[in-house]
Design an enzyme around this catalytic site. Sequence first.
Site, PDB file in Angstrom:
ATOM      1  N   ASP A   1      60.167  95.403  -8.016  1.00  0.00           N
ATOM      2  CA  ASP A   1      60.928  96.652  -8.254  1.00  0.00           C
ATOM      3  C   ASP A   1      60.351  97.567  -9.336  1.00  0.00           C
ATOM      4  O   ASP A   1      61.096  98.072 -10.193  1.00  0.00           O
ATOM      5  CB  ASP A   1      62.391  96.320  -8.586  1.00  0.00           C
ATOM      6  CG  ASP A   1      63.140  95.676  -7.417  1.00  0.00           C
ATOM      7  OD1 ASP A   1      62.518  95.430  -6.377  1.00  0.00           O
ATOM      8  OD2 ASP A   1      64.348  95.416  -7.569  1.00  0.00           O
TER       9      ASP A   1
ATOM     10  N   ASP B   1      63.676  97.896  -4.152  1.00  0.00           N
ATOM     11  CA  ASP B   1      65.123  98.032  -3.981  1.00  0.00           C
ATOM     12  C   ASP B   1      65.339  99.263  -3.096  1.00  0.00           C
ATOM     13  O   ASP B   1      64.765 100.334  -3.364  1.00  0.00           O
ATOM     14  CB  ASP B   1      65.738  98.239  -5.383  1.00  0.00           C
ATOM     15  CG  ASP B   1      67.087  97.584  -5.575  1.00  0.00           C
ATOM     16  OD1 ASP B   1      67.324  96.493  -5.021  1.00  0.00           O
ATOM     17  OD2 ASP B   1      67.924  98.163  -6.309  1.00  0.00           O
TER      18      ASP B   1
ATOM     19  N   LYS C   1      64.690  95.573   0.075  1.00  0.00           N
ATOM     20  CA  LYS C   1      65.902  94.742  -0.007  1.00  0.00           C
ATOM     21  C   LYS C   1      67.085  95.581  -0.457  1.00  0.00           C
ATOM     22  O   LYS C   1      66.917  96.624  -1.088  1.00  0.00           O
ATOM     23  CB  LYS C   1      65.662  93.574  -0.965  1.00  0.00           C
ATOM     24  CG  LYS C   1      65.293  94.041  -2.354  1.00  0.00           C
ATOM     25  CD  LYS C   1      64.905  92.896  -3.256  1.00  0.00           C
ATOM     26  CE  LYS C   1      64.509  93.375  -4.622  1.00  0.00           C
ATOM     27  NZ  LYS C   1      65.543  94.137  -5.320  1.00  0.00           N
TER      28      LYS C   1
ATOM     29  N   CYS D   1      66.721  91.110 -10.635  1.00  0.00           N
ATOM     30  CA  CYS D   1      65.891  90.874  -9.453  1.00  0.00           C
ATOM     31  C   CYS D   1      64.763  89.870  -9.689  1.00  0.00           C
ATOM     32  O   CYS D   1      64.431  89.098  -8.793  1.00  0.00           O
ATOM     33  CB  CYS D   1      65.392  92.192  -8.899  1.00  0.00           C
ATOM     34  SG  CYS D   1      66.764  93.160  -8.204  1.00  0.00           S
TER      35      CYS D   1
END
Length: 218
Positions: free
Chosen positions: A12, A50, A110, A155
């Site tokens: 991320d 993300d 995700k 994450c």
Amino acid sequence: MSFDHRALIVVDVQYGFLPGGNLAVANADRVIPIINRIGAQFDNVILTQDWHPANHISFVEQHPEQTAFDTISLDYGEQVLWPSHCVQGSHDAELHHDLNLDHAQLIIRKGFHPHIDSYSAFQEADRKTSTGLAGYLHARGITELYIVGIATDFCVAWTAIDAAELGFKTYVIEDACQAIDLNGSLAQAWQKMNEAGVIRISLADLEKHGLHNDGLAK
Ligand code: VGL
Ligand code: ZN
């Protein structure tokens, strides 16, 4: 040393989590040059992104009675409510242009199901819905994972815990990650990573792993 069985997972590194982003993590830009220098040494690099729809359940804007960073209870468990961030197709969701990992082979997106969050790159927060990453890694014969990125306590931690529980030898390079640290979440994340068998290393340890730290370690 053969690096075929190893991959670097870069979690991320998106505008949304960097200073100026919608869910900015203080000082997170610090990790970009570090990750670039580590990533250059890996044949196998996987990026995560993300990637939320605008009406995502983790967005505080969807819960008018609540305040950002409150925790609510959903059918799959506790959910922190975040300011809207990393909306699909927005600048906030783009990987930062200073990230210099053109040789990365896979980008795992995700958090795209409106009703389920996904901190982990392996499975969503319902602990049932798979992203497919484990299958990809198994099919490619990758057994060892080094994990870096943002945020250490969300994450990165959830990805590392799932990786270790799936049987991958899993290292988190602590000083190549940056944390949010919400109400003690960082200490709790390290405790859970430790219990799951995640190995916590620093840049200073890289040479023991056949990697250079390139003067990055203090
Ligand atoms: C993350 C909060 C919400 C992360 C993603 O990348 O750690 N944290 N969505
Ligand atoms: Zn998110």
